[in-house]
Motif scaffolding. Structure first.
Motif, short mmCIF file in Angstrom:
data_model
loop_
_atom_site.label_atom_id
_atom_site.label_comp_id
_atom_site.label_asym_id
_atom_site.label_seq_id
_atom_site.Cartn_x
_atom_site.Cartn_y
_atom_site.Cartn_z
N SER A 107 0.84 -1.20 0.00
CA SER A 107 0.00 0.00 0.00
C SER A 107 0.87 1.24 0.00
O SER A 107 1.87 1.32 0.72
CB SER A 107 -0.98 0.03 1.17
N GLN A 108 0.47 2.18 -0.82
CA GLN A 108 1.20 3.45 -0.89
C GLN A 108 0.37 4.48 -0.12
O GLN A 108 -0.35 4.14 0.80
CB GLN A 108 1.36 3.86 -2.34
N CYS A 109 0.45 5.73 -0.53
CA CYS A 109 -0.35 6.74 0.16
C CYS A 109 -1.81 6.57 -0.21
O CYS A 109 -2.15 5.84 -1.15
CB CYS A 109 0.14 8.13 -0.21
N GLY A 110 -2.68 7.25 0.51
CA GLY A 110 -4.12 7.12 0.28
C GLY A 110 -4.55 7.63 -1.08
O GLY A 110 -5.64 7.35 -1.55
N TYR A 111 -3.70 8.41 -1.71
CA TYR A 111 -4.03 8.89 -3.05
C TYR A 111 -3.82 7.81 -4.09
O TYR A 111 -4.64 7.62 -4.98
CB TYR A 111 -3.13 10.10 -3.40
N CYS A 112 -2.71 7.11 -4.00
CA CYS A 112 -2.34 6.19 -5.08
C CYS A 112 -2.90 4.79 -4.89
O CYS A 112 -3.16 4.09 -5.88
CB CYS A 112 -0.81 6.12 -5.18
N THR A 113 -3.09 4.35 -3.64
CA THR A 113 -3.45 2.96 -3.40
C THR A 113 -4.81 2.56 -4.01
O THR A 113 -4.91 1.47 -4.58
CB THR A 113 -3.41 2.65 -1.89
N LEU A 143 1.40 5.56 -11.77
CA LEU A 143 2.77 6.03 -11.95
C LEU A 143 3.56 6.22 -10.67
O LEU A 143 4.75 5.97 -10.63
CB LEU A 143 2.72 7.34 -12.74
N CYS A 144 2.90 6.65 -9.61
CA CYS A 144 3.72 6.96 -8.44
C CYS A 144 4.19 5.68 -7.76
O CYS A 144 3.41 4.80 -7.45
CB CYS A 144 2.98 7.81 -7.43
N ARG A 145 5.48 5.61 -7.55
CA ARG A 145 6.06 4.44 -6.88
C ARG A 145 6.88 4.93 -5.70
O ARG A 145 7.87 4.32 -5.32
CB ARG A 145 6.96 3.68 -7.87
N CYS A 146 6.46 6.05 -5.08
CA CYS A 146 7.38 6.68 -4.14
C CYS A 146 7.49 5.90 -2.83
O CYS A 146 8.41 6.14 -2.07
CB CYS A 146 7.05 8.15 -3.93
N THR A 147 6.57 4.97 -2.58
CA THR A 147 6.81 4.14 -1.40
C THR A 147 7.28 2.74 -1.78
O THR A 147 7.21 1.82 -0.97
CB THR A 147 5.55 4.07 -0.51
N GLY A 148 7.71 2.59 -3.03
CA GLY A 148 8.32 1.30 -3.40
C GLY A 148 7.48 0.52 -4.38
O GLY A 148 6.31 0.23 -4.11
S1 FES Z 1 2.10 10.17 -4.04
FE1 FES Z 1 1.07 8.37 -3.41
S2 FES Z 1 2.59 6.91 -3.17
FE2 FES Z 1 3.56 8.55 -4.12
#
Ligand code: FES
Ligand SMILES: Cc1cc2nc3c(=O)[nH]c(=O)nc-3n(C[C@H](O)[C@H](O)[C@H](O)COP(=O)(O)OP(=O)(O)OC[C@H]3O[C@@H](n4cnc5c(N)ncnc54)[C@H](O)[C@@H]3O)c2cc1C
Ligand code: FES
Length: 486
Positions: A107-113, A143-148
């Motif tokens: 799970s990433q942030c609540g926006y991306c998940t 696209l966002c993979r900022c938490t892995g």
């Molecule tokens: S902004 Fe949501 S995981 Fe990167």
């Protein structure tokens, strides 16, 4: 007058007096208050707004497709079943994709998940997840993979093709094949037509000669979301069966590719029949884009950096234009008249492109260079087809480029320099020196003129090297670029 009507998380909703250029995303968040579906970019680039829509495969099966709600205008889901992330949890239990994402620490942030979960949802019910690259392709629109990204990939591999016998699996089996609905919807001064036949289309044009054509909306919806335009009359071609699907041509062979064929379906077909087209489609947008984007939309927007024109030009495609007076055919190179200008007349549409079968033994491939590998527009793209005679000399050379001029175009001087020469590294390098006479590319944020010239040259040299081992090379999994010399 018809009403807007679709099935949202198993409940039918009817919407009177809602602008037909309202996106599904705006409706979900502002009116239905289903705020699990997020808005990141509002242009199809981030995947935060992904929902699942029950669509029909070319062979008539119902299937879930992950789609970007930010590009879907409400009439595009008329009569269809739409699921948002809120629908996944059933009887107090999280869905397999949600559980797996959590277990794999994906799970990433609540926006991306939520968007990631919906992309996984499609993967979970796909029957064709038979190659590792398909897992990457499934997720490349999120696209966002900022938490892995690794844990997300592991979750994808764990659920891809699982097809559990759960509520959604059973719902899919029970679902009737969705068909695009014949529609005339009006709200205030705005009209949206979805005529069910060519005859009905010509009648719409008779009454509204300046109606804008729309199909997937992956280009046109940006005019709404980014430029805040509200086209008064839109006419969709989605419900006209004669414009959709691929069929074999009689006679010398080849295929007629319907203009409204979605690129996801075309990619599946091309995997078996036209390797260079499949190769180009692998890096065309993302799967959620390709499930809406169409061949006709890509050709009719006449962008100099559209990805399909170079490969179709190299294959010798013909554009089939339809109007009330019947069909007319043009070589595809004559379809592009100038920067974003086509040969389409008022009240005329692109019905199909016809592609001849490549000659036996031809060398053919397609290439694309963009700033990043996935989900990016080309700086330069190319499609090449070369045939040689028994003496090893070049008989035909069709070398087409995008990103090098105001329109996608063939490199005529370079082609002429190659024909009659032996198919060797030396003659390819000598011919490539003529590219400078064929094109005067622009410098912009995607690349300088010098860079574009170099890429164009290297594509041709790389094409020769690559076809030393395979006449129509395919991309392997995990390759570093669209050019692979093994
Ligand atoms: S902004 Fe949501 S995981 Fe990167
Ligand atoms: C995130 C994102 C990524 C993308 N990536 C790529 C990419 O990698 N490569 C690339 O080339 N493009 C890309 N695109 C652009 C777009 O997806 C394609 O051009 C697509 O093929 C357009 O098809 P559509 O059916 O959605 O067109 P629409 O948006 O429905 O229409 C586009 C234009 O063509 C006209 N039109 C459409 N069909 C017809 C027809 N049959 N007859 C007459 N006129 C018609 C419409 O009036 C409109 O002007 C991307 C877009 C997005 C949003
Ligand atoms: S909001 Fe980013 S893809 Fe739709």
């Amino acid at each position: 007058m018809d009403r807007l009507r679709f099935c949202l998380n198993d409940r039918w909703v009817e919407l009177p007096d809602t602008s037909p250029t309202t996106t599904l995303l705006r409706y979900l968040r502002d009116q239905a208050h289903l705020t699990g579906t997020k808005e990141g970019c509002a242009e199809g680039d981030c995947g935060a707004c992904t929902v699942a829509v029950v669509e029909s495969t070319p062979d008539g099966r119902a299937t879930y497709r992950a789609i970007n709600a930010c590009l879907l205008l409400l009439p595009m889901v008329q009569g269809k079943r739409v699921y948002t992330v809120e629908a996944l949890k059933r009887d107090g239990r999280y869905h397999l994709v949600q559980q797996t994402l959590a277990e794999k620490l994906g799970s990433q942030c609540g926006y991306c998940t939520p968007g990631v979960a919906m992309a996984l949802f499609e993967a979970c019910y796909r029957p064709d997840m038979d190659a590792p690259w398909k897992a990457d392709a499934q997720m490349c629109g999120n696209l966002c993979r900022c938490t892995g990204y690794r844990p997300i990939r592991e979750a994808t591999l764990a659920v891809a093709g699982a097809r559990p016998d759960d509520y959604f699996g059973r719902a899919l089996k029970a679902a009737a094949t969705p068909v695009a609905m014949d529609l005339h919807y009006r709200a205030g001064e705005q009209h949206y037509f979805n005529p069910g036949s060519e005859r009905a289309l010509w009648e719409v044009f008779e009454a509204h000669p300046r109606a804008r054509v729309v199909v997937g909306g992956t280009d046109l919806s940006l005019e709404v979301t980014k430029r805040h335009e509200e086209p008064r009359v839109l006419v969709s071609l989605e419900a006209i069966a004669s414009f959709r699907g691929v069929r074999a041509l009689r006679g010398d062979g080849g295929w007629r590719i319907g203009a409204t064929t979605a690129l996801t379906d075309l990619e599946d077909w091309a995997e078996k029949h036209l390797p260079p087209l499949e190769r180009m489609l692998r890096y065309f947008g993302a799967r959620a884009i390709k499930s809406r984007a169409t061949v006709g939309g890509n050709l009719c927007n006449a962008s100099p950096i559209g990805d399909l024109p170079p490969v179709l030009l190299s294959l010798g495609a013909t554009a089939v234009l339809a109007s009330r007076d019947g069909e007319r055919r043009l070589p595809l190179e004559d379809f592009f008249l100038g920067y974003r200008k086509t040969a389409l007349r008022e009240r005329e549409v692109l019905a199909a492109v016809e592609v001849p079968s490549p000659p036996e033994g031809a060398y053919l491939a397609a290439y694309k260079v963009s700033k990043r590998r996935e989900l990016d527009i080309s700086a330069v793209a190319a499609g090449f087809l070369v045939t040689t005679g028994a003496d090893g000399r070049v008989q035909t050379a069709r070398l087409a480029y995008g990103g090098m001029a105001a329109t996608p175009a063939r490199a005529r001087k370079t082609e002429a320099a190659l024909v009659g020469q032996p198919w060797t590294a030396a003659s390819v390098r000598a011919a490539a020196a003529h590219l400078g006479a064929d094109f005067t590319p622009l410098s912009d944020h995607r690349g300088s003129a010098r860079y574009r010239g170099l890429v164009a040259r290297n594509f041709l040299i790389g094409f020769f090297e690559e076809t030393r081992t395979e006449r129509a090379p395919r991309l392997s999994h995990g390759h570093p670029s669209t050019l692979e010399v093994r």
